[in-house]
Motif scaffolding. Structure first.
Motif, PDB file in Angstrom:
ATOM      1  N   GLY A 139       0.841  -1.116   0.078  1.00  0.00           N
ATOM      2  CA  GLY A 139      -0.104  -0.037  -0.150  1.00  0.00           C
ATOM      3  C   GLY A 139       0.901   1.326   0.088  1.00  0.00           C
ATOM      4  O   GLY A 139       1.951   1.298  -0.250  1.00  0.00           O
ATOM      5  N   SER A 140       0.103   2.244   0.327  1.00  0.00           N
ATOM      6  CA  SER A 140       0.696   3.778   0.396  1.00  0.00           C
ATOM      7  C   SER A 140       0.034   4.638   1.094  1.00  0.00           C
ATOM      8  O   SER A 140      -0.964   4.120   1.728  1.00  0.00           O
ATOM      9  CB  SER A 140       1.211   4.287  -0.938  1.00  0.00           C
ATOM     10  N   ALA A 141       0.539   5.711   1.291  1.00  0.00           N
ATOM     11  CA  ALA A 141      -0.431   6.769   2.250  1.00  0.00           C
ATOM     12  C   ALA A 141      -1.947   6.984   1.485  1.00  0.00           C
ATOM     13  O   ALA A 141      -2.928   7.039   2.266  1.00  0.00           O
ATOM     14  CB  ALA A 141       0.587   8.172   2.062  1.00  0.00           C
ATOM     15  N   ARG A 142      -1.847   6.595   0.029  1.00  0.00           N
ATOM     16  CA  ARG A 142      -2.984   7.036  -0.430  1.00  0.00           C
ATOM     17  C   ARG A 142      -4.119   5.986  -0.273  1.00  0.00           C
ATOM     18  O   ARG A 142      -5.171   5.953  -0.631  1.00  0.00           O
ATOM     19  CB  ARG A 142      -2.963   7.530  -1.871  1.00  0.00           C
ATOM     20  N   THR A 143      -3.584   4.674   0.192  1.00  0.00           N
ATOM     21  CA  THR A 143      -4.491   3.779   0.604  1.00  0.00           C
ATOM     22  C   THR A 143      -5.636   4.287   1.361  1.00  0.00           C
ATOM     23  O   THR A 143      -6.765   3.667   1.437  1.00  0.00           O
ATOM     24  CB  THR A 143      -3.581   2.388   1.412  1.00  0.00           C
ATOM     25  N   TRP A 144      -5.325   4.999   2.360  1.00  0.00           N
ATOM     26  CA  TRP A 144      -6.336   5.753   3.133  1.00  0.00           C
ATOM     27  C   TRP A 144      -7.056   7.067   2.710  1.00  0.00           C
ATOM     28  O   TRP A 144      -7.821   7.313   3.533  1.00  0.00           O
ATOM     29  CB  TRP A 144      -5.529   6.015   4.497  1.00  0.00           C
ATOM     30  N   ASP A 145      -7.069   7.431   1.407  1.00  0.00           N
ATOM     31  CA  ASP A 145      -7.879   8.342   0.919  1.00  0.00           C
ATOM     32  C   ASP A 145      -9.053   8.259   1.380  1.00  0.00           C
ATOM     33  O   ASP A 145      -9.826   9.374   1.417  1.00  0.00           O
ATOM     34  CB  ASP A 145      -7.453   8.527  -0.657  1.00  0.00           C
ATOM     35  N   LEU A 146      -9.811   7.109   0.936  1.00  0.00           N
ATOM     36  CA  LEU A 146     -11.452   7.123   0.998  1.00  0.00           C
ATOM     37  C   LEU A 146     -11.655   6.995   2.452  1.00  0.00           C
ATOM     38  O   LEU A 146     -12.678   7.326   2.920  1.00  0.00           O
ATOM     39  CB  LEU A 146     -11.716   5.680   0.619  1.00  0.00           C
ATOM     40  N   VAL A 147     -10.895   6.713   3.391  1.00  0.00           N
ATOM     41  CA  VAL A 147     -11.188   7.094   5.038  1.00  0.00           C
ATOM     42  C   VAL A 147     -10.810   8.339   5.128  1.00  0.00           C
ATOM     43  O   VAL A 147     -11.636   8.789   5.746  1.00  0.00           O
ATOM     44  CB  VAL A 147     -10.212   5.987   5.862  1.00  0.00           C
ATOM     45  N   VAL A 148      -9.634   8.906   4.979  1.00  0.00           N
ATOM     46  CA  VAL A 148      -9.395  10.550   5.366  1.00  0.00           C
ATOM     47  C   VAL A 148     -10.335  11.497   4.811  1.00  0.00           C
ATOM     48  O   VAL A 148     -11.113  12.481   5.559  1.00  0.00           O
ATOM     49  CB  VAL A 148      -7.999  10.684   4.989  1.00  0.00           C
ATOM     50  N   ASP A 149     -10.900  11.041   3.568  1.00  0.00           N
ATOM     51  CA  ASP A 149     -11.879  12.160   2.938  1.00  0.00           C
ATOM     52  C   ASP A 149     -13.164  11.860   3.917  1.00  0.00           C
ATOM     53  O   ASP A 149     -14.118  12.959   3.467  1.00  0.00           O
ATOM     54  CB  ASP A 149     -12.107  11.635   1.400  1.00  0.00           C
ATOM     55  N   ARG A 150     -13.514  10.983   4.578  1.00  0.00           N
ATOM     56  CA  ARG A 150     -14.720  10.989   5.376  1.00  0.00           C
ATOM     57  C   ARG A 150     -14.415  11.495   6.550  1.00  0.00           C
ATOM     58  O   ARG A 150     -15.268  11.433   7.609  1.00  0.00           O
ATOM     59  CB  ARG A 150     -15.020   9.498   5.557  1.00  0.00           C
ATOM     60  N   LEU A 151     -13.291  11.980   7.028  1.00  0.00           N
ATOM     61  CA  LEU A 151     -13.038  12.517   8.188  1.00  0.00           C
ATOM     62  C   LEU A 151     -12.695  14.092   8.183  1.00  0.00           C
ATOM     63  O   LEU A 151     -11.567  14.688   8.781  1.00  0.00           O
ATOM     64  CB  LEU A 151     -11.615  11.825   8.802  1.00  0.00           C
ATOM     65  N   ALA A 152     -13.371  14.889   7.493  1.00  0.00           N
ATOM     66  CA  ALA A 152     -13.329  16.131   7.354  1.00  0.00           C
ATOM     67  C   ALA A 152     -13.076  16.770   8.584  1.00  0.00           C
ATOM     68  O   ALA A 152     -14.074  16.621   9.510  1.00  0.00           O
ATOM     69  CB  ALA A 152     -14.344  16.536   6.352  1.00  0.00           C
TER      70      ALA A 152
END
Length: 258
Positions: A30-43
């Motif tokens: 993976g990479s940092a962007r593996t978490w994009d869908l999670v982080v985008d929901r943590l506004a």
């Protein structure tokens, strides 16, 4: 005169917001962007996502790529980002790294979320033959796609996400790609996991073939002194990509913003 040169840090992204900070550590491939869908929901939430040494934007950093080196890197990133109140969120290999970090009882660590985490005690199936085979899982785009579709996931993902998985899995250096299957996956860290003093949440995927529910129950949970356990239904191993909304619910229930 101080001639010590500071070692370069792994690449990371720090999105500022409300704490405690959520520090995300990715899986093998993976990479940092593996978490994009999670982080985008943590506004509005303070988050840090890391590219481990040898992977993605950190692929040019020299080894070794051992679990302990990745744990040291994680603590260095946290310090560099100025984070003083945080929860570690580790997925798969990143979960094993998170256990090693937490075992040092660093100042500011509030809790631990282990998502489809590699267990403290290696599973019985982690034989030398299995590890040798696994070390070739990311040898080609085709082999990654096969692992993605038949082992890593239990749901159908959008083509853009499927393509990202291939790109990220192929973005590691040869040494980084083989370190985990040949050595890290077989490392027994029970003595370290027993030293963790903060609360932990273990998140399992109902249909995870890599770290099945029973493995997490038997090989991880007994070594965590303070833990909760939750199973996300209908998902495989790539929980941050397959069930990001459910994962966010689990994380924010365990570690709400304050």
């Amino acid at each position: 005169m101080n001639t010590t040169q500071q070692q370069p840090l792994p690449a990371y992204d720090h999105r500022t917001g409300t704490g405690p900070t959520l520090v995300f550590l990715h899986y093998w491939g993976g990479s940092a962007r593996t978490w994009d869908l999670v982080v985008d929901r943590l506004a509005g939430r303070d988050t840090v996502t890391v590219d481990f040494r040898g992977w993605s934007r950190s692929r040019n950093l020299a080894g070794p790529y051992t679990l302990r080196r990745l744990a040291d890197d994680t603590l260095a990133v946290i310090a560099d980002a100025g984070v003083t109140d945080y929860v570690l969120v580790g997925h798969s290999m990143g979960g094993k790294v998170a256990q090693l970090v937490a075992a040092t009882r660093p100042a500011g660590l509030r809790g631990l979320v282990l998502v489809g985490s590699a267990p403290a005690k290696p599973a019985a199936g982690t034989t030398p033959e299995y590890r040798e085979t696994l070390s070739h899982a990311y040898d080609s785009d085709e082999s990654v796609a096969g692992a993605r579709d038949h082992i890593l996931t239990a749901t159908e993902l959008p083509e853009s996400i499927k393509s990202r998985i291939v790109t990220d899995s192929r973005a590691g250096t040869d040494a980084a790609r083989t370190e985990w299957p040949l050595r890290g996956i077989a490392e027994d860290i029970r003595e370290h996991t027993r030293m963790i003093s903060v609360p932990a949440l273990v998140v399992a995927g109902e249909n995870d073939r890599v770290e099945p529910v029973d493995v997490l129950v038997g090989n991880l949970v007994p070594y965590l002194s303070r833990n909760d356990f939750t199973v996300i239904p209908d998902t495989g191993h790539l929980i941050p990509l397959e069930a990001p909304a459910d994962l966010v619910d689990a994380i924010t229930s365990f570690a709400p913003a304050v």
